[in-house]
Design a protein around this motif. Structure first.
Motif, PDB file in Angstrom:
ATOM      1  N   GLY B  34      -8.277  -2.757   6.785  1.00 20.26           N
ATOM      2  CA  GLY B  34      -7.741  -1.852   7.964  1.00 20.26           C
ATOM      3  C   GLY B  34      -6.295  -1.229   7.656  1.00 20.26           C
ATOM      4  O   GLY B  34      -5.655  -2.020   7.007  1.00 20.26           O
ATOM      5  N   LEU B  35      -6.241  -0.322   8.250  1.00 17.51           N
ATOM      6  CA  LEU B  35      -4.663   0.369   8.560  1.00 17.51           C
ATOM      7  C   LEU B  35      -3.175  -0.656   8.758  1.00 17.51           C
ATOM      8  O   LEU B  35      -2.587  -1.398   8.671  1.00 17.51           O
ATOM      9  N   GLY B  36      -3.579  -1.924  10.127  1.00 16.01           N
ATOM     10  CA  GLY B  36      -3.458  -2.971  10.615  1.00 16.01           C
ATOM     11  C   GLY B  36      -2.549  -3.335   9.439  1.00 16.01           C
ATOM     12  O   GLY B  36      -1.582  -3.519   9.196  1.00 16.01           O
ATOM     13  N   ALA B  37      -3.760  -3.787   7.934  1.00 15.24           N
ATOM     14  CA  ALA B  37      -2.977  -4.406   7.761  1.00 15.24           C
ATOM     15  C   ALA B  37      -2.671  -4.428   5.992  1.00 15.24           C
ATOM     16  O   ALA B  37      -1.222  -4.777   5.587  1.00 15.24           O
TER      17      ALA B  37
END
Lengths: 309, 377
Positions: B34-37
């Protein structure tokens, strides 16, 4: 009526009417605003217990914080009475807005201030969303349709209050998260969870007009206890969440530099020029092409004629 | 045609391989975790390098395509025809890669088609989405004759040539609309964007600077392709482009300073801040250094001088877009954003793929029209 005075910035024209028809839903909201629901937050009354935070998490199915080092399971169905008891015993002051906390109680100096979606009358997030996933309802709440959202996060960029949050760690189906003013509860005739459980009525729920009158009267009755301003009455064209404070609002983290016009007007002024620009540009470019092409043809014909001699 | 069956491992090819490997890892990370990682993005800073560089700069750098198409077809300046096709190719690749970058940045990339059926005409993003989709189609059609010629498809070639002028006009209009709209995207944040960059004229600035950088990119590409493919540089052509660049930069500079002055934004120069440093750097690189240099005839007429000036203009442009989309927003967000290495790797990979595709197209398609069978006039 705010909308129409803003429209008058533009000269009357076909293009304008065209766009206005398309966005007429937004103007209809403008008329309904006088009869829409709102929340008044009186920060001079807030005791920072955080019951509203817990109640918010319960109704939105969000994980509760740890109490006595133990993570409490989120109760799924509670009667309103049980919700009050539960929230008041599980208060969660502090914290920052996130996809898992849509309402928080910040401590600013000696003042507690709740932060959650302001539910603007002409919301910036609604105007910027390319797919119309956000919507201002006639009842007051600004709501979100996750089935439309493609995750561009322009609403987060654009919100003057920095409210919308994102599920950064969800891989396939991340959503925007923000307070819905408990639109589902309102549809059932209930108040938002946060105002239901507040033990000191620091947050109250009602018609926006009535709450504005109530706020005015508090300012008049206790002029010494309040900064003489209702935050949200005029900011960005008005919001459905109103604040009262003893200290300047900037100290509470509420931006003081936001304009009093609805922000969607800032882009609308430019966008509304497009229907005019396209035919004008086509004619202009076509005209230049025609002239230069004609000149080329004449030049070639002259050359031919020169050869013929 | 002297190239070996096995390509030699040169320095730049090795660099490209390293970049693409890092980009591959980052891609997996982005779509698995995901974007967070994969990014340094946060709730306070929801847009970063992929929007600021890949989209805003990518679209701007591809502006050479519409500028040159207008020069050649609408204004009939036929002598620019030899550099038209490479410019359209760059624009097409640029826009295609912007779309790829969007697939990384969108939280739900599989819904990239939503604006086609879910409309919000009040949204600048909606307008940009439509313009970019339409213009990508126009660019593909504008470039298609090269492919048709290569495979000797006479009929489609004849059909597409009939529509050249309407296509070019549509392309110029679409470009004008969305180049300026990328600036309009930020009109909605008057209380968040630093006064150095927030202006009601943002759409005008974005458009004019796109034309300026479009010209600079044409010079840049002509120079690089000339070196890489051993072609002669069209010096007299570039000289005219240099003069055009001076005019565009002059107009941009005048408007920009008039605007800064009238809004009182120049008073912030007294504050030593990151914004001030980056603002001064942007103005110096993109405007104050290259503009006077363009008036030096010796520099303007020498291919290396003009190339150096174009590099300056391009850097100033890149800095401007990054300032508007990232730096200028930091003070109000009370947050600092610096891209994660995985974000940088994706961006570099996209640029690398762009270079690779450009080189392949030059090698296998008749991009330089002087090599193609029929001459222009």
């Amino acid at each position: 009526m705010l909308k129409f005075s803003a429209f008058r910035v533009l000269p009357e024209g076909v293009a304008e009417n065209f766009i206005r028809d398309i966005v007429s839903s937004a103007s209809a909201i403008g008329d309904a605003q006088s009869m829409s629901k709102a929340i008044l937050v009186d920060t001079t009354k807030c005791i920072g217990c955080g019951a509203c935070v817990a109640a918010c998490k319960v109704v939105n199915g969000l994980p509760l914080g740890t109490v006595d080092g133990q993570k409490d399971p989120v109760p799924t169905t509670l009667s309103d009475n049980d919700l009050v008891t539960f929230a008041q015993s599980h208060g969660e002051p502090g914290g920052v807005l996130s996809a898992e906390a849509l309402n928080v109680v910040e401590t600013r100096g000696a003042v507690f201030v709740r932060r959650f979606c302001m539910h603007c009358l002409d919301p910036t997030c609604v105007s910027v969303c390319p797919v119309g996933a956000l919507r201002k309802t006639a009842a007051g709440p600004v709501i979100y349709d996750a089935d439309k959202c493609m995750g561009c996060r322009y609403c987060m960029m654009a919100c003057p209050f920095g409210v919308p949050r994102y599920e950064w760690h969800v891989v396939l189906t991340p959503k925007i998260r923000k307070c819905t003013m408990c639109a589902p509860r309102q549809a059932k005739g209930l108040q938002p969870a946060c105002t239901t459980v507040c033990p000191v009525q620091a947050g109250i729920f009602g018609e926006r007009e009535e709450l504005l009158a109530e706020a005015e009267s508090r300012l008049k009755q206790n002029p010494a206890s309040y900064a003489q301003h209702i935050y949200g009455k005029e900011e960005v064209g008005g919001t459905s969440v109103l604040y009262l404070s003893a200290v300047p609002f900037e100290q509470l983290g509420l931006p003081a530099n936001v304009p009093h016009d609805p922000l969607p007007m800032y882009t609308y002024r430019v966008l509304s020029e497009i229907p005019r620009l396209v035919p004008l540009g086509s004619v202009l470019l076509g005209g230049i092409w025609w002239i230069t092409n004609r000149r080329k043809e004449v030049r070639e014909a002259e050359r031919e004629a020169g050869k013929g001699k | 045609m002297t190239w070996n069956k096995l390509p030699k491992l040169t320095f730049w090819r090795a660099v490209l391989i390293v970049i693409l490997a890092a980009g591959f890892y980052s891609t997996v990370l982005r779509f698995v975790k995901g974007l967070g990682a994969a990014t340094a993005l946060t709730d306070r800073f929801p847009w970063g390098l992929w929007i600021g560089f890949d989209v805003l700069c990518g679209v701007g750098l591809a502006a050479g395509g519409f500028t040159l198409a207008a020069i050649v077809y609408v204004f009939h300046l036929e002598r620019f025809r030899p550099i038209l096709r490479p410019s359209i190719l760059t624009a097409f690749l640029g826009y295609a890669l912007v779309a790829v970058a969007l697939l990384y940045d969108l939280g739900r990339p599989y819904r990239i088609w939503h604006p086609l059926v879910m409309w919000n005409p009040r949204s600048v993003m909606f307008e940009v989405a439509w313009c970019v989709m339409l213009y990508l189609t126009v660019l593909a059609l504008e470039f298609s004759p090269v492919v048709f010629e290569r495979f000797r498809l006479e009929r489609p070639l004849r059909i597409i040539k009939m529509f050249t002028i309407p296509l070019v006009i549509a392309g110029v209009l679409l470009s004008t609309l969305h180049q300026s709209s990328l600036g309009s995207l930020f009109l909605i944040v008057p209380s968040k964007l630093h006064p150095y960059w927030y202006s009601p004229l943002l759409p005008v600035f974005f458009f004019i600077s796109a034309v300026g950088v479009g010209i600079a990119m044409v010079v840049f590409e002509s120079h690089l392709s000339a070196r890489a493919f051993g072609r002669e540089i069209e010096v007299p052509l570039l000289e005219v482009l240099g003069r055009a660049m001076a005019v565009v930069l002059g107009i941009y500079g005048l408007l920009r300073f008039q605007d800064l002055w009238s809004r009182g934004a120049l008073t912030y120069l007294r504050e030593p801040s990151t914004e001030t440093v980056l603002f001064c750097l942007e103005i110096a690189l993109g405007l104050l250094i290259p503009l006077p240099l363009l008036f030096v005839r010796r520099l303007r007429e020498g291919p290396d001088g003009l190339f150096a000036i174009s590099v300056l203009v391009i850097s100033g442009f890149l800095l401007n877009r990054l300032n508007v989309s990232i730096t200028g927003l930091e003070y109000s967000a009370h947050a600092h954003y610096f891209p994660k290495w995985t974000e940088v790797a994706v961006t570099l990979s996209i640029v690398g793929v762009g270079f690779l595709l450009f080189a392949l197209a030059i090698r296998y398609l008749g991009v330089f029209e002087s090599e193609a069978p029929q001459p222009a006039s």
